[in-house]
Structures are given as C-alpha cells and as structure tokens.
Design a protein around this motif. Structure first.
Motif, PDB file in Angstrom:
ATOM      1  N   PRO A  58      -5.582   2.868   2.854  1.00 26.88           N
ATOM      2  CA  PRO A  58      -5.078   2.297   4.118  1.00 26.88           C
ATOM      3  C   PRO A  58      -4.133   1.126   3.923  1.00 26.88           C
ATOM      4  N   GLU A  59      -4.273   0.389   2.793  1.00 29.42           N
ATOM      5  CA  GLU A  59      -3.384  -0.754   2.586  1.00 29.42           C
ATOM      6  C   GLU A  59      -1.934  -0.309   2.406  1.00 29.42           C
ATOM      7  N   ARG A  60      -1.730   0.912   1.916  1.00 24.35           N
ATOM      8  CA  ARG A  60      -0.364   1.417   1.775  1.00 24.35           C
ATOM      9  C   ARG A  60       0.240   1.699   3.150  1.00 24.35           C
ATOM     10  N   ILE A  61      -0.575   2.231   4.059  1.00 24.57           N
ATOM     11  CA  ILE A  61      -0.091   2.482   5.422  1.00 24.57           C
ATOM     12  C   ILE A  61       0.314   1.175   6.085  1.00 24.57           C
ATOM     13  N   ILE A  62      -0.579   0.189   6.011  1.00 23.24           N
ATOM     14  CA  ILE A  62      -0.302  -1.097   6.650  1.00 23.24           C
ATOM     15  C   ILE A  62       0.935  -1.747   6.044  1.00 23.24           C
ATOM     16  N   PRO A 140       8.000   0.553  -3.814  1.00 26.30           N
ATOM     17  CA  PRO A 140       8.304  -0.628  -4.651  1.00 26.30           C
ATOM     18  C   PRO A 140       8.181  -1.942  -3.885  1.00 26.30           C
ATOM     19  N   ALA A 141       8.673  -1.952  -2.650  1.00 25.13           N
ATOM     20  CA  ALA A 141       8.598  -3.184  -1.864  1.00 25.13           C
ATOM     21  C   ALA A 141       7.165  -3.512  -1.464  1.00 25.13           C
ATOM     22  N   THR A 142       6.407  -2.477  -1.078  1.00 24.47           N
ATOM     23  CA  THR A 142       5.020  -2.727  -0.673  1.00 24.47           C
ATOM     24  C   THR A 142       4.160  -3.162  -1.859  1.00 24.47           C
ATOM     25  N   ILE A 143       4.480  -2.668  -3.061  1.00 24.53           N
ATOM     26  CA  ILE A 143       3.746  -3.113  -4.256  1.00 24.53           C
ATOM     27  C   ILE A 143       3.928  -4.610  -4.454  1.00 24.53           C
ATOM     28  N   ALA A 144       5.151  -5.069  -4.275  1.00 16.92           N
ATOM     29  CA  ALA A 144       5.419  -6.505  -4.417  1.00 16.92           C
ATOM     30  C   ALA A 144       4.660  -7.301  -3.364  1.00 16.92           C
ATOM     31  N   VAL A 145       4.617  -6.778  -2.134  1.00 16.15           N
ATOM     32  CA  VAL A 145       3.884  -7.465  -1.064  1.00 16.15           C
ATOM     33  C   VAL A 145       2.388  -7.497  -1.377  1.00 16.15           C
ATOM     34  N   GLU A 146       1.844  -6.356  -1.819  1.00 14.21           N
ATOM     35  CA  GLU A 146       0.422  -6.285  -2.149  1.00 14.21           C
ATOM     36  C   GLU A 146       0.072  -7.261  -3.273  1.00 14.21           C
ATOM     37  N   PHE A 147       0.971  -7.372  -4.250  1.00 10.91           N
ATOM     38  CA  PHE A 147       0.708  -8.281  -5.368  1.00 10.91           C
ATOM     39  C   PHE A 147       0.606  -9.722  -4.874  1.00 10.91           C
ATOM     40  N   VAL A 149      -0.128 -10.707  -1.785  1.00  8.77           N
ATOM     41  CA  VAL A 149      -1.314 -10.851  -0.933  1.00  8.77           C
ATOM     42  C   VAL A 149      -2.581 -10.964  -1.766  1.00  8.77           C
ATOM     43  N   ARG A 150      -2.729 -10.075  -2.760  1.00  8.95           N
ATOM     44  CA  ARG A 150      -3.931 -10.113  -3.604  1.00  8.95           C
ATOM     45  C   ARG A 150      -4.004 -11.417  -4.407  1.00  8.95           C
ATOM     46  N   ALA A 151      -2.855 -11.914  -4.819  1.00  9.85           N
ATOM     47  CA  ALA A 151      -2.852 -13.189  -5.539  1.00  9.85           C
ATOM     48  C   ALA A 151      -3.346 -14.320  -4.644  1.00  9.85           C
ATOM     49  N   LEU A 152      -2.941 -14.288  -3.369  1.00  4.95           N
ATOM     50  CA  LEU A 152      -3.403 -15.316  -2.431  1.00  4.95           C
ATOM     51  C   LEU A 152      -4.884 -15.140  -2.113  1.00  4.95           C
ATOM     52  N   LEU A 153      -5.335 -13.872  -1.967  1.00  7.94           N
ATOM     53  CA  LEU A 153      -6.749 -13.632  -1.666  1.00  7.94           C
ATOM     54  C   LEU A 153      -7.658 -14.026  -2.819  1.00  7.94           C
ATOM     55  N   SER A 154      -7.134 -13.941  -4.032  1.00  8.47           N
ATOM     56  CA  SER A 154      -7.963 -14.257  -5.201  1.00  8.47           C
ATOM     57  C   SER A 154      -8.339 -15.729  -5.273  1.00  8.47           C
ATOM     58  N   ILE A 155      -7.616 -16.570  -4.553  1.00  5.29           N
ATOM     59  CA  ILE A 155      -7.934 -17.999  -4.592  1.00  5.29           C
ATOM     60  C   ILE A 155      -8.754 -18.429  -3.378  1.00  5.29           C
ATOM     61  N   THR A 158     -14.255 -16.644  -0.923  1.00  7.64           N
ATOM     62  CA  THR A 158     -15.075 -15.447  -1.057  1.00  7.64           C
ATOM     63  C   THR A 158     -14.207 -14.274  -1.455  1.00  7.64           C
ATOM     64  N   THR A 159     -14.851 -13.199  -1.859  1.00  6.27           N
ATOM     65  CA  THR A 159     -14.143 -11.985  -2.262  1.00  6.27           C
ATOM     66  C   THR A 159     -14.367 -10.847  -1.278  1.00  6.27           C
ATOM     67  N   ARG A 160     -15.015 -11.139  -0.133  1.00  9.95           N
ATOM     68  CA  ARG A 160     -15.313 -10.074   0.821  1.00  9.95           C
ATOM     69  C   ARG A 160     -14.042  -9.456   1.388  1.00  9.95           C
ATOM     70  N   ASP A 161     -12.971 -10.269   1.521  1.00 14.83           N
ATOM     71  CA  ASP A 161     -11.747  -9.753   2.111  1.00 14.83           C
ATOM     72  C   ASP A 161     -10.839  -9.075   1.095  1.00 14.83           C
ATOM     73  N   ASP A 162     -11.151  -9.164  -0.193  1.00 12.80           N
ATOM     74  CA  ASP A 162     -10.280  -8.590  -1.202  1.00 12.80           C
ATOM     75  C   ASP A 162     -10.221  -7.071  -1.104  1.00 12.80           C
ATOM     76  N   ASN A 163     -11.353  -6.438  -0.862  1.00  9.76           N
ATOM     77  CA  ASN A 163     -11.420  -4.992  -0.797  1.00  9.76           C
ATOM     78  C   ASN A 163     -11.891  -4.530   0.575  1.00  9.76           C
ATOM     79  N   ALA A 164     -11.514  -5.272   1.625  1.00 10.58           N
ATOM     80  CA  ALA A 164     -11.971  -4.944   2.978  1.00 10.58           C
ATOM     81  C   ALA A 164     -11.409  -3.606   3.408  1.00 10.58           C
ATOM     82  N   ASN A 165     -12.236  -2.827   4.063  1.00 11.59           N
ATOM     83  CA  ASN A 165     -11.809  -1.524   4.563  1.00 11.59           C
ATOM     84  C   ASN A 165     -12.057  -1.481   6.063  1.00 11.59           C
ATOM     85  N   PHE A 166     -10.990  -1.626   6.842  1.00  8.90           N
ATOM     86  CA  PHE A 166     -11.149  -1.680   8.277  1.00  8.90           C
ATOM     87  C   PHE A 166     -11.458  -0.308   8.867  1.00  8.90           C
TER      88      PHE A 166
END
Length: 436
Positions: A58-62, A140-147, A149-155, A158-166
């Motif tokens: 789903p993260e690819r769709i978003i 390619p663009a979404t990969i950069a965005v995901e990278f 976002v995940r870098a920001l979430l890692s700091i 909590t880690t609950r939002d890192d792999n959240a599945n809505f």
C-alpha cells in the motif's frame, strides 16, 4: 494569442482530470473490499489480480498518488497563474488562487472521491491497469520519498508507525461487522460470534478459565464409594484428581474410564483404583492466548488443561468448551442447571452474581463494560472502588450504577447493575453514591 490561451486552458483541464484520477484512485483502493477482490481474482479477473498485487504494497500506492497529485496540481496552478497574470496583471494571482481552489476542491477532490467511495470495487478495477503502470514509471521518485520518510520515522520514539498497515484485515472485518449489525443485515448474536473469533488472539486463558475456587476436584485418598458418588453428582465428564494437597494435581479422571473399570470389576466399588485410571494432567501457562490454546486442543485431541501461573501454582482450568463458548455463547446440555447468574429485572436493573465474567454480561445485555483491568463484575467494582465494598454501597462508573447486594467474607457475591446517563457515569474513576 488566442491559441496560446486555448492551449493553456486545455492543459489546465487535462491536469485537473489527472488530479481527479489520482484522488479517486486513492479513495477507491483504500476502501475496496479485499475479500471481493480476492474472489474475483480466483475467478480469473485480471484487473482484480492487479488490484491485489498493488494492495500488497500500500505504501507504493500512496507514494504514487501523492507524488502524481501534487505534480499535476502544482503545474495546473502555475499555468493558471501565468495565464491570468498575462490577462489581468498583478490581480491575476488572486484570481488564479480563487479559481484553482474551487476547481481543485470540487472537481479534483470532492467529486471523484465521493464517486470512488460509492463504487470503490468498480472504480478500483477500472483504474488498476493505469495505476500499475504509473507505479512503475514513478517508482524511482517514490523510492526516494520512501527513503526520506523511513529515515525520519526511524528517529521517532516508537516503531509502531514504521510498518503501519492502514488496510489491517482485522480492523476491516470488525468495522464491516459493526456496520452491517447497525444496518440490520447481521443479527446481534451472529455479530457476537464473529467478534468472538476475532477476539481469540487478544484473550488469554486466564481471562476465561474456571478459577481454582470453583473447580470440582477429587481427593485420591477418599473412599472409593465416596469418589464414585462425587463423580455421579458432578455435571462434568472430566475431574482433576489431587493427592496430599489440592494444589498437587496428579491426574484427570474421565467418567467413561471409571465406568469401564467398574464394569470390568463386576461393579465392585471396593476394587476401584483411581490412580491407575487417571490420565496425565496437561499444564499450560496462564498467558497462553485462546487462539493458540484452541489450536493445541485440536492438534493434541485434548479437552481440558490446567492453568498455572509463573510460579507453577494451579490457578484454574480451561476446556475446549470454554473456548467455544467465547465464540457461540453459553452451551447448555440436559445435565447443566439453568444459568441464573444474570437475572434481568422488570425495572431495567440486572441482578448478577459477582463471579459473572464481564464479557458474558456484555454479550447477554449488549453492554460495553471494560474488561481490561478485571475479569469478573465483582473484580471490576473492587478495582474501581479501590476497596472491598460493603452491602448497600452504590458506585457509578463507565455509565453504569453498581449496588452491592451481598458479600461473603471478602468476596462480593451479588450485585445490582443498571445503565445510567452517560453524564452521570462518565470518567474511569468510581464514584460512591451512597453507603449503608
């Protein structure tokens, strides 16, 4: 000049159409019935198969929707602003802002999302081939965005939002059940059964076990005639056997084995050897989930287990029937006494035994008393009152009025419960209304 204006307007309209496509696709794919898509995919629908593949990530769709939507909206706004500035001068910025806000909100957001929400399955099947191509092109663009976002979430703390599945399956099913129940499509009893299945993974055996104070057990050193009498009086087919002290369970006696032994001994009770008939007891931790224990019962072809705490002390027992009752409700046979633990009254109150589980009361009366901190109704009152109340004391919490009717030593044996206005019982703290 007129040709440039027409081309610009055509470009803006095209971009607004793409924005509507992205907005509608996002709504449809997040609201689509995954069960319906799975069924269509099994029947060979290629578009449904594409939808299922996209929903697996789903993260690819978003990412694709947000990236594409922002690109076309910003470009449309830029073209409109440039056009109106050339026509009206510096006031063109204000005109462009008002015009694009109305156009985007109405035609690129509200209208497509409303349609997509009403026809999510049909819309998803229609846009699936195009969205799958766009996901690949914008990857390619979404990969950069995901990278990023995940870098920001890692700091984050909590880690609950890192792999959240809505699109959580359990949430979707539970919400669908509640909606269909309110609309009358699903009967209340059926909704309780479906909800009971979903709850098995959240409940532990300690939540529904028969407490040791209510266990029917037999002393292995009792006279054989007394043992047979206890077995006959019991409504259960399996009884724990203890020796020396009640906590020392040495086995489980099945009435069928007892009858077979007596028949082979010409019904001579004096020749009864209980120890030789007992089956080895099965001990399980009190933190075992009901879902896991149900699987163990079925796999091991067992019907009963003894529940122990972290110190190895017996806390109670649980049977396969106990777990099934969490799904289908109370199971009563011809040997069970009529259950009068929950007694509705004509004045709207309900008299209940203190040992009644909160879940059973909620299910029978369609209430919503919390069962996080206590298992029984008496336990809930004691927890909220922070004391052991006396008969006649009344407490109001969670929108219900509790009156203590009887107490046996330090145990609340009977209460009267009645729903009150939400305002009177709001808050989690117990309020003492009166006392004797």
């Amino acid at each position: 000049m007129e040709i440039e204006i027409l081309l610009t307007l055509g470009g803006v309209l095209l971009l607004l159409g793409l924005s509507a496509f992205f907005s509608g696709s996002e709504t449809a794919l997040t609201a689509v019935s995954r069960a319906r898509m799975h069924t269509l995919a099994e029947e060979g629908n290629s578009n449904a198969q594409v939808v299922n593949r996209m929903l697996a990530s789903p993260e690819r769709i978003i990412g694709t929707v947000l990236l594409g939507n922002n690109l076309v909206n910003i470009l449309a706004s830029a073209l409109t602003t440039s056009l109106l500035i050339s026509l009206f001068g510096e006031f063109g910025v204000a005109y462009a802002t008002v015009a694009m806000t109305l156009l985007v909100v109405i035609f690129a957001e509200v209208l497509p999302k409303t349609y997509a929400l009403a026809y999510s399955d049909r819309f998803s099947l229609a846009v699936a081939p195009i969205m799958s191509v766009l996901i690949v092109l914008l990857r390619p663009a979404t990969i950069a965005v995901e990278f990023i976002v995940r870098a920001l979430l890692s700091i984050t703390p909590t880690t609950r939002d890192d792999n959240a599945n809505f699109l959580s399956g359990h949430r979707e099913i539970r919400g669908h059940i509640e909606l269909q129940t309110k609309e009358g499509a699903v009967a209340r009893h059926d909704a309780h059964m479906l909800g009971g299945i979903l709850d098995l993974g959240d409940l532990q055996v300690a939540d529904i076990m028969v407490h040791r104070t209510r266990m029917e057990t037999i002393d292995a050193d009792d006279d054989p005639a007394e043992i047979v009498g206890d077995v006959v009086k019991s409504k259960h087919s399996r009884l724990p056997i203890w020796k020396n002290e009640p906590e020392n369970i040495i086995g489980v006696l099945h009435t069928k084995d007892l009858l077979a032994h007596l028949a082979g001994a010409d019904w001579d009770i004096s020749r009864l050897d209980v120890g030789s008939l007992c089956k080895e007891p099965w001990f399980i931790p009190d933190t075992t989930s009901l879902k896991e224990q149900l699987s163990r019962f079925l796999k091991g072809q067992m019907q009963m287990a003894l529940v122990v705490d972290e110190y190895g002390e017996v806390q109670g027992l649980i049977t396969l029937e106990d777990i099934l009752e969490e799904i289908v409700g109370q199971i009563v046979d011809e040997h069970d006494p009529q259950d009068m633990a929950i007694r509705p009254q004509t004045d709207g109150t309900v008299n209940v035994d203190g040992s009644v589980p909160i879940r059973d009361l909620n299910r029978q009366m369609d209430w919503d008393l919390p069962d996080d901190e206590a298992t029984t109704v008496a336990g809930l009152v004691i927890h909220e009152a922070q004391s052991i109340p006396e008969p006649g004391q009344v407490f109001t919490f969670y929108g219900y009025r509790f009156e203590v009717l009887r107490k046996n030593r330090n145990k609340i044996s009977a209460l009267r419960v009645k729903p009150v206005n939400a305002a009177a019982g709001s808050g989690s703290a117990a309020t003492a209304d009166e006392s004797s």
